[in-house]
Design a protein around this motif. Structure first.
Motif, PDB file in Angstrom:
ATOM      1  N   ALA A   1      23.297 -17.078 -33.114  1.00 33.54           N
ATOM      2  CA  ALA A   1      22.799 -15.648 -33.235  1.00 33.54           C
ATOM      3  C   ALA A   1      22.233 -15.387 -34.392  1.00 33.54           C
ATOM      4  O   ALA A   1      21.259 -14.731 -34.633  1.00 33.54           O
ATOM      5  N   THR A   2      22.701 -15.713 -35.554  1.00 31.70           N
ATOM      6  CA  THR A   2      22.208 -15.692 -36.980  1.00 31.70           C
ATOM      7  C   THR A   2      20.776 -16.157 -36.968  1.00 31.70           C
ATOM      8  O   THR A   2      19.793 -15.499 -37.502  1.00 31.70           O
ATOM      9  N   SER A   3      20.512 -17.193 -36.436  1.00 33.61           N
ATOM     10  CA  SER A   3      19.170 -18.368 -36.520  1.00 33.61           C
ATOM     11  C   SER A   3      18.416 -17.387 -35.488  1.00 33.61           C
ATOM     12  O   SER A   3      16.998 -17.361 -36.098  1.00 33.61           O
ATOM     13  N   LEU A   4      18.558 -16.985 -34.352  1.00 36.70           N
ATOM     14  CA  LEU A   4      18.001 -16.095 -33.550  1.00 36.70           C
ATOM     15  C   LEU A   4      17.348 -14.973 -33.959  1.00 36.70           C
ATOM     16  O   LEU A   4      16.099 -14.457 -33.754  1.00 36.70           O
ATOM     17  N   ALA A   5      18.358 -14.089 -34.715  1.00 36.55           N
ATOM     18  CA  ALA A   5      17.868 -12.750 -35.255  1.00 36.55           C
ATOM     19  C   ALA A   5      16.811 -13.169 -36.312  1.00 36.55           C
ATOM     20  O   ALA A   5      15.968 -12.136 -36.390  1.00 36.55           O
ATOM     21  N   SER A   6      17.152 -14.151 -37.168  1.00 36.82           N
ATOM     22  CA  SER A   6      16.187 -14.351 -38.237  1.00 36.82           C
ATOM     23  C   SER A   6      14.771 -14.653 -37.678  1.00 36.82           C
ATOM     24  O   SER A   6      13.500 -14.199 -37.987  1.00 36.82           O
ATOM     25  N   SER A   7      14.601 -15.521 -36.562  1.00 37.38           N
ATOM     26  CA  SER A   7      13.660 -15.906 -36.041  1.00 37.38           C
ATOM     27  C   SER A   7      12.809 -14.660 -35.052  1.00 37.38           C
ATOM     28  O   SER A   7      11.652 -14.583 -35.405  1.00 37.38           O
ATOM     29  N   ASN A   8      13.645 -13.609 -34.624  1.00 36.36           N
ATOM     30  CA  ASN A   8      12.981 -12.551 -34.199  1.00 36.36           C
ATOM     31  C   ASN A   8      12.381 -11.752 -34.778  1.00 36.36           C
ATOM     32  O   ASN A   8      11.351 -11.296 -34.992  1.00 36.36           O
ATOM     33  N   ASN A   9      13.088 -11.597 -36.340  1.00 38.53           N
ATOM     34  CA  ASN A   9      12.354 -10.776 -37.311  1.00 38.53           C
ATOM     35  C   ASN A   9      11.029 -11.233 -37.868  1.00 38.53           C
ATOM     36  O   ASN A   9      10.210 -10.721 -38.051  1.00 38.53           O
ATOM     37  N   PHE A  10      11.075 -12.928 -38.021  1.00 36.48           N
ATOM     38  CA  PHE A  10       9.969 -13.241 -38.591  1.00 36.48           C
ATOM     39  C   PHE A  10       8.802 -13.235 -37.576  1.00 36.48           C
ATOM     40  O   PHE A  10       7.564 -13.452 -37.856  1.00 36.48           O
ATOM     41  N   SER A  11       9.263 -13.201 -36.260  1.00 32.90           N
ATOM     42  CA  SER A  11       8.169 -13.542 -35.371  1.00 32.90           C
ATOM     43  C   SER A  11       7.503 -12.047 -35.288  1.00 32.90           C
ATOM     44  O   SER A  11       6.429 -11.961 -34.657  1.00 32.90           O
ATOM     45  N   SER A  12       7.908 -11.230 -35.783  1.00 36.12           N
ATOM     46  CA  SER A  12       7.437  -9.828 -35.797  1.00 36.12           C
ATOM     47  C   SER A  12       6.078  -9.929 -36.614  1.00 36.12           C
ATOM     48  O   SER A  12       5.378  -8.876 -36.600  1.00 36.12           O
ATOM     49  N   ILE A  13       6.064 -10.750 -37.474  1.00 37.85           N
ATOM     50  CA  ILE A  13       4.690 -11.033 -38.378  1.00 37.85           C
ATOM     51  C   ILE A  13       3.568 -10.934 -37.517  1.00 37.85           C
ATOM     52  O   ILE A  13       2.610 -10.526 -37.853  1.00 37.85           O
ATOM     53  N   SER A  14       3.745 -11.728 -36.480  1.00 40.30           N
ATOM     54  CA  SER A  14       2.580 -11.861 -35.413  1.00 40.30           C
ATOM     55  C   SER A  14       1.895 -10.573 -34.985  1.00 40.30           C
ATOM     56  O   SER A  14       0.621 -10.430 -34.294  1.00 40.30           O
ATOM     57  N   ALA A  15       2.543  -9.389 -35.150  1.00 43.42           N
ATOM     58  CA  ALA A  15       2.162  -8.020 -34.836  1.00 43.42           C
ATOM     59  C   ALA A  15       1.327  -7.396 -35.662  1.00 43.42           C
ATOM     60  O   ALA A  15       0.713  -6.339 -35.159  1.00 43.42           O
ATOM     61  N   ILE A  16       1.180  -7.866 -36.723  1.00 42.32           N
ATOM     62  CA  ILE A  16       0.253  -7.464 -37.949  1.00 42.32           C
ATOM     63  C   ILE A  16      -1.229  -7.558 -37.148  1.00 42.32           C
ATOM     64  O   ILE A  16      -1.706  -8.381 -36.781  1.00 42.32           O
ATOM     65  N   GLY A  17      -1.948  -6.420 -37.450  1.00 46.02           N
ATOM     66  CA  GLY A  17      -3.415  -6.202 -36.895  1.00 46.02           C
ATOM     67  C   GLY A  17      -3.220  -5.579 -35.566  1.00 46.02           C
ATOM     68  O   GLY A  17      -4.299  -5.076 -35.069  1.00 46.02           O
ATOM     69  N   LYS A  18      -2.217  -5.698 -34.739  1.00 44.01           N
ATOM     70  CA  LYS A  18      -2.167  -4.796 -33.598  1.00 44.01           C
ATOM     71  C   LYS A  18      -1.669  -3.334 -33.615  1.00 44.01           C
ATOM     72  O   LYS A  18      -1.268  -3.018 -34.834  1.00 44.01           O
ATOM     73  N   THR A  19      -1.563  -2.865 -32.531  1.00 48.64           N
ATOM     74  CA  THR A  19      -1.509  -1.136 -32.423  1.00 48.64           C
ATOM     75  C   THR A  19      -0.034  -1.075 -32.091  1.00 48.64           C
ATOM     76  O   THR A  19       0.551  -1.548 -30.993  1.00 48.64           O
TER      77      THR A  19
ATOM     78  N   VAL B   1       4.550  -6.130 -42.576  1.00 50.66           N
ATOM     79  CA  VAL B   1       5.905  -5.892 -42.230  1.00 50.66           C
ATOM     80  C   VAL B   1       6.778  -6.313 -43.282  1.00 50.66           C
ATOM     81  O   VAL B   1       6.560  -6.963 -43.912  1.00 50.66           O
ATOM     82  N   ARG B   2       7.942  -5.329 -43.450  1.00 51.94           N
ATOM     83  CA  ARG B   2       8.901  -5.308 -44.373  1.00 51.94           C
ATOM     84  C   ARG B   2      10.214  -5.696 -43.881  1.00 51.94           C
ATOM     85  O   ARG B   2      10.674  -5.177 -42.808  1.00 51.94           O
ATOM     86  N   PHE B   3      10.884  -6.748 -44.563  1.00 48.16           N
ATOM     87  CA  PHE B   3      12.339  -6.907 -44.232  1.00 48.16           C
ATOM     88  C   PHE B   3      13.201  -6.180 -45.276  1.00 48.16           C
ATOM     89  O   PHE B   3      13.175  -6.575 -46.396  1.00 48.16           O
ATOM     90  N   ASP B   4      14.215  -5.620 -44.621  1.00 49.15           N
ATOM     91  CA  ASP B   4      15.378  -5.057 -45.579  1.00 49.15           C
ATOM     92  C   ASP B   4      16.641  -5.225 -44.989  1.00 49.15           C
ATOM     93  O   ASP B   4      16.966  -4.707 -43.747  1.00 49.15           O
ATOM     94  N   ASN B   5      17.482  -5.735 -45.585  1.00 46.78           N
ATOM     95  CA  ASN B   5      18.874  -6.265 -44.835  1.00 46.78           C
ATOM     96  C   ASN B   5      18.772  -6.932 -43.774  1.00 46.78           C
ATOM     97  O   ASN B   5      19.525  -6.443 -42.830  1.00 46.78           O
ATOM     98  N   GLY B   6      17.619  -7.739 -43.635  1.00 38.14           N
ATOM     99  CA  GLY B   6      17.602  -8.618 -42.348  1.00 38.14           C
ATOM    100  C   GLY B   6      16.899  -7.873 -40.898  1.00 38.14           C
ATOM    101  O   GLY B   6      16.737  -8.233 -39.876  1.00 38.14           O
TER     102      GLY B   6
END
Length: 222
Positions: A79-97, A197-202
């Motif tokens: 669960a911890t690994s998936l949460a971290s993966s989901n957060n970092f996958s949000s970086i791919s949203a940069i440049g989108k709307t 994208v900024r990360f704050d407390n996960g």
């Protein structure tokens, strides 16, 4: 002024002490289970030893308990690994709307004005910014800022087209405009490009306009 170890005024808060923790004994671990089994074996009646089937049953229960503990630990790590993966996958949203799901703004007479930001995805040749009431009626039109595409800030003084002050409440903002190619386009408050994208407390936060919004507050990314 005396300061304790976490930067507080000792006169107000006293000296800081590390909180004590109490071990949770509301449930048995596999070590506790093994200890109880050994004590039971040590104290059995030599003339009436414990039934071997009972020992096998308890040993089996111990193995099941240990397996469950390992499974729970593995699931927590996953669960911890998936949460971290989901957060970092949000970086791919940069440049989108990002669509925040609403084009609402609020007006309060005590504040005098209502300021908001709008994103124009194409160069602006002409058009208007429209303020609408809850029934969808256009109550005011603001002059559009012509020029290159981007995010523009507007201010509304809370007056309708007749010059009357409106009531405090929620209003909605859209814009119909033409680009330099003469095409009819539209936009509204609540849709902005994702700049970073900024990360704050996960937790992930998208930079949209002049501020940040939590990932959970974004209705759609396209």
């Amino acid at each position: 002024m005396a300061i304790n170890s976490i930067g507080q005024d000792s006169a107000l808060y006293g000296d800081y002490t590390t909180p004590t923790t109490t071990e949770d004994k509301s449930s048995l671990s596999n070590n506790d289970f093994m200890t109880l089994l050994l004590v039971e074996l040590q104290n059995q009646d030599p003339t009436d030893p414990m039934d071997s089937d009972k020992i096998l049953t308890q040993t089996s229960e111990l193995a099941t308990l240990e397996s469950t503990d390992k499974t729970n630990a593995a699931l927590e790590d996953l669960a911890t690994s998936l949460a971290s993966s989901n957060n970092f996958s949000s970086i791919s949203a940069i440049g989108k709307t990002a669509d925040l799901g609403s084009n609402a703004i609020t007006f309060e007479e005590a504040n005098g004005i209502s300021a908001f930001e709008m994103y124009f995805q194409s160069d602006i040749a002409s058009g208007n910014v429209e303020i609408l009431d809850a029934n969808g009626n256009v109550i005011q039109k603001l002059d559009i800022q012509t020029g290159e595409s981007g995010i523009f800030t507007y201010e509304w003084d809370g007056k309708d087209m007749a010059g009357n002050k409106v009531d405090d409440g929620v209003y909605y903002v859209t814009s119909s405009y033409k680009n330099t190619a003469g095409e009819d386009l539209s936009t509204r408050v609540g849709t902005y490009p994702i700049e970073s994208v900024r990360f704050d407390n996960g937790e992930a936060f998208f930079k949209v306009g002049s501020g940040y919004v939590a990932l959970d507050d974004v209705a759609e990314v396209y």
